[in-house]
Design an enzyme around this catalytic site. Structure first.
Site, PDB file in Angstrom:
ATOM      1  CG  HIS A   1      -1.960  -1.040   1.231  1.00 10.79           C
ATOM      2  ND1 HIS A   1      -2.851  -1.232   0.200  1.00 10.79           N
ATOM      3  CD2 HIS A   1      -2.231  -2.014   2.148  1.00 10.79           C
ATOM      4  CE1 HIS A   1      -3.639  -2.272   0.481  1.00 10.79           C
ATOM      5  NE2 HIS A   1      -3.277  -2.759   1.653  1.00 10.79           N
TER       6      HIS A   1
ATOM      7  CG  ASP B   1      -2.540  -8.573   0.728  1.00  8.27           C
ATOM      8  OD1 ASP B   1      -1.834  -8.894   1.698  1.00  8.27           O
ATOM      9  OD2 ASP B   1      -3.587  -7.880   0.844  1.00  8.27           O
TER      10      ASP B   1
END
Ligand SMILES: [Zn+2]
Length: 316
Positions: A127, A164
């Site tokens: 992220h 993920d």
């Protein structure tokens, strides 16, 4: 049996949450204990990560962001900008060492001291963008490894496969306009899950158009849907792109027992994905795969999935 690098550093445990948080050092303690108890670590090649060179970090992140992060840790701030992304006094150094772990795995595979690598690092990275940390991530570990391979090992084309359950918005943004790094992400649909990006129409920009491929999954999707995406969508894209090495953003939070999302992937799903990545790597890039831990927040399924992942990497 393949030589698989085991990249780990005890200092990864120093980044501790100041409040109850799913991304905790206990995740790595459980992984290392489990792989130790099952005898798998003994069959891997131990690699100790080092702090990366400034140039390698700066190939991904802005100096101003690094200064801000370092100063926030030194001041004793409890979080970065986003409330979910905590800090302590060690976090800046641990984040550097986490990126250094991905670099160490990439180095081992690029130099041939290992065939494949599993990097048990934290904090996670996908992220984190060029100038922003978020979603428990401070520095983008796989992105730093990709740039390191290009800068120091003459690698031109890198494929990042991100399974993920969350979309790796940081990785996507870093390489959005770059045709040399192909970013594939399969994740729960952004309507239902953080960070709210990763729709099918996000395909890259400018010269990078077509080098980003997102496959969002509806809540409840599981092994069958992941298999279809890997065989029907990822594989043809890899055939066209022809990578020289594959990096995996290996999060295990798509597992049905994970508390942070709503997908239904099982251990067998992660076995299939690992095998499929290895098959693609054998076909296109001499088997070179560097797997870098991202999320996974339910200890029992996290450790059982990683056991299977590592067994497949070892070629058992
Ligand atoms: Zn995740």
């Amino acid at each position: 049996m393949k030589r698989v690098a085991w990249v780990y550093h005890p200092d990864y445990l120093l980044h501790t949450p100041p409040f109850e948080h799913p991304e905790s050092p206990e995740r790595l303690v459980a992984i290392a204990d489990h792989l130790g108890r099952t005898g798998l670590i003994d069959r891997m090649v131990p690699v100790t990560p080092e702090y990366p060179e400034d140039a390698d970090i700066l190939s991904v992140h802005d100096r101003e962001y690094l200064n801000k992060l370092e100063n926030a840790c030194r001041r004793g701030d409890l979080t970065l900008d986003a409330e979910d992304t905590y800090l302590n006094r060690h976090s800046f150094n641990v984040a550097l060492l986490s990126a250094g772990g991905a670099v160490a795995g990439a180095k081992a595979v690029a130099e041939g001291t290992a065939d494949r690598a599993f990097c048990a690092v934290r904090p996670p990275g996908h992220h984190a963008g060029r100038d922003v940390g978020m979603g428990f991530c401070l520095l983008n570990n796989v992105a730093v490894a990709a740039r390191y391979l290009q800068a120091r090992h003459g690698v031109e084309k890198v494929l990042i496969i991100d399974w993920d359950v969350h979309h790796g918005n940081g990785t996507q943004n870093i390489f959005l306009e770059d045709p040399t790094v192909f970013y594939f992400s399969i994740h729960e649909h952004p309507t239902f899950l953080y960070p709210g990006t990763g729709r099918r129409w996000e395909i890259g920009k400018g010269k990078g158009e077509g080098a980003t491929l997102n496959v969002p999954m509806a809540p409840g999707a599981g092994d069958a849907e992941f298999r279809t995406a890997f065989e029907g969508t990822l594989e043809p894209a890899v055939e066209r792109f022809r990578p020289e090495i594959i990096l995996v953003s290996a999060g295990f939070d798509a597992h049905r027992d994970d508390p942070l999302a709503d997908l239904q992937v099982t251990e067998e799903g992660f076995r299939f994905m690992t095998r499929h990545v290895l098959k693609l790597a054998d076909r296109f890039c001499g088997g070179k795969v560097v797997s870098v831990l991202e999320g996974g927040y339910e200890t029992s399924s996290l450790t059982s999935c990683i056991e299977i992942h590592v067994r497949e990497l070892l070629g058992e």
